[in-house]
Design an enzyme around this catalytic site. Sequence first.
Site, short mmCIF file in Angstrom:
data_model
loop_
_atom_site.label_atom_id
_atom_site.label_comp_id
_atom_site.label_asym_id
_atom_site.label_seq_id
_atom_site.Cartn_x
_atom_site.Cartn_y
_atom_site.Cartn_z
N HIS A 22 43.17 49.31 45.74
CA HIS A 22 41.72 49.15 45.59
C HIS A 22 41.15 48.01 46.41
O HIS A 22 39.94 47.86 46.56
CB HIS A 22 41.35 48.96 44.10
CG HIS A 22 40.10 49.70 43.72
ND1 HIS A 22 39.01 49.83 44.55
CD2 HIS A 22 39.78 50.38 42.57
CE1 HIS A 22 38.07 50.52 43.95
NE2 HIS A 22 38.51 50.88 42.75
N ARG A 23 41.99 47.21 46.99
CA ARG A 23 41.47 46.12 47.83
C ARG A 23 40.97 46.68 49.15
O ARG A 23 40.09 46.09 49.78
CB ARG A 23 42.59 45.10 48.11
CG ARG A 23 43.08 44.40 46.86
CD ARG A 23 44.30 43.56 47.18
NE ARG A 23 45.36 44.36 47.80
CZ ARG A 23 46.48 43.86 48.29
NH1 ARG A 23 46.68 42.56 48.27
NH2 ARG A 23 47.40 44.65 48.82
#
Lengths: 438, 328
Positions: free
Chosen positions: A411-412
């Site tokens: 998700h980064r």
Amino acid sequence: MATPVQMPALSPTMKEGKITKWLKKEGDKISSGEAIAEVETDKSNLEVEAYDDGYLLKIAVGEDQMAPVGAPIAFIGEKGEKVEAGAAAPAPKATSAEAPKATPAPAPMAPAAAPAPAPRAVAPVAAVPTPPRREEVEGRLRASPLAKKMAREQGLELAELQGTGPQGRIVKRDVEAAMAQPRAEAPAAPALRAVPAPAKKPAFIPVPFRAERQEPVAKPISSMRRVIAQRMAEVKPGVPHFYLAIEVEMDAAMKVREEAKALEAKVSVNDLVIKAAAVALRRSPKMNVSLQGDQVLQFSNVDVGIAVAIEDGLITPILKDADQKGLATISGEARDLAERARNRKLRPEEYTGGTLTVSNLGMYGIDQFIAVINPPHAGILAVGAVTDKVVVRDGQMVVRKMMSVTLSGDHRVIDGAVGAEYLRELKALLEHPMRLLF
Amino acid sequence: MPELMYREALNQALAEEMERDNRVFLMGEEVGRYNGAFKVSQGLLDRFGSARVVDAPISELGFTGLGVGAAMMGLRPVIEMMTWNFAILAMDQIVNNAAKLRHMSGGQLRCPIVFRGPGGAGGRLSSQHSQALEANYAHFPGLKVIAPATPADAKGMLKAAIRDENPVVMFEGERLYAIKGEVPEGEHVVPLGKADVKREGKDVSIITWSRMYYFCEEAAQQLEKEGISAEILDLRTLRPLDEEAILATVRKTNRVVIVEEGWPLAGVGASVVDLLQSKAFDHLDAPVHRVTGLDINMSYAANLEAAAQPDAPKIIAAVKKVLYREEG
């Protein structure tokens, strides 16, 4: 002056290596460039080459012994030259090759949620743990002369005995203890080999009943297992995962497989998934990224990692430019990579790079699972088995060949919508394989 | 069976042999009128006269040479060394003559002679008078070296030594002379070259000789209370070694501790270890451990002297080591 041969850094993550075999012995003449030993790194087995001409004066690290990267493992010099006593002791030296930041960093050790069971016709209940092999632990198997003789006479394998003497030395009482135990004919553990046979029916292996309860056996951690443990412990808290699951109708894809057979091309479901995952990646550039330090690397090539279960671990060889390769090529390369991964013959560049891993446990009958991302990859596809399922089409219940794919995303660097678009593309490609042609 | 002190047993052996064979005579410092520095020759001068019990001047090399010459000429001398420390002066006669005459004369000359006296530490006699020197003599071909521990063996082996056709070096002990034990009367001859199992056991073999036997016995008794059964093999003869007996005990117990009073380097025990590794390798379940005198010169101070010698606790520790029962 004797020149030390140091334990080389054979992979970017390698901190120490184990000498599995000396190809030369003390006193042998050595030419530079000649392989002198085989080393097991955390990833594979590689050969160590000499950089100097001369004679192998001394082996400082014996077979099955570990040495940190940079530590002297042997000394090369003039014939008959003496090696200083102090020099022989391998001194740990930190010379780990630091990868420049911008390059695609070390690869994928292991999608952990996915570690496939040991590739063997698996009978889960009867899985007999391989006895600890002490040779692997301490460099050599220690046993008293008497214990060796007794074991030989009794037909006992020393390696299977638990030594209770100093430094694990196997002594008389250990052989006697082994003799006192009922010799349950342990099913000969089949050597871990090649192709993970699809789990059909678990073979029946009787579990010997042992009246005495056995103490758990302390088993040393292998280099590979240590790296997997370390990396996985870092990945889960360090990489925020999100998960997207999708069901794919595989009837059309299975037909492609059938048709390939007619062409005498062996194409597995996984080959199709790799191809589709790669083409989808080409069409979803936002997925073809990798976070490295404070930079996001945008890749233009499409390299897909394939999780391969090997003895005591797993490794992810990279199938390069998979989007541009035909199914027959992908199939052949995947098979070759997996085979060499199992034999620990992969070269470091073969398991370095890529942005996405494909982990398939379908052959074990797993319907659906979630995998752990394998940094620096940004995502991993957890692929389940193709099974007949009742689904609703046009208001009717019909039977279709269904397969679940679960994406774990970092998700980064990627978001849910990017992942969702990617999965939609993947689904479309697999359900309408003709699109792979365009 | 009568109980005699070690010195009395020796005295009996000397008297019996002198009675039996008039070629046998005793010579040494203070063996006559003083009845021996340790009273081994008590009463012998009165009984056999000054021709057969000869007081020698303080000249070890001299009277040892006289003895060697007498043996060459057909007598059977027993040369008493006040202690083996002093015999270092006489070593040339023992080593270069007694040990070699038969060989160098092609068998024309014989040297049936016994050199005897106390070896090992006495008690606060310091460096020069506390040496266990048997390994030195055991080194030389041509000599037999014996070191009995008990009064019975002392009698039987001295008798055998006097009857032997070759030079025999006999180690007694200042600390042994007063030890009592049952001694068979009359014709009790213990053959040279035969070790003796002094205590039967099954877990470990303690190989020793001379005074160290008593520490081994003490250790074995204590070990028995802990359920460890120790066998004690008393070598008795250090040259030639009784290989069969040594190999038999290790085949039985698989673990060996060697206890010797002398220094570790090139000690007799080191040769026993060599024998074990070459001929009983497959019977060893643990490395052989040696308990020896410390590798230092003996101190005069009583506490340091005690610390430098083997004792029961050291032997027990070694036994536990070879049994892998070490604490900690």
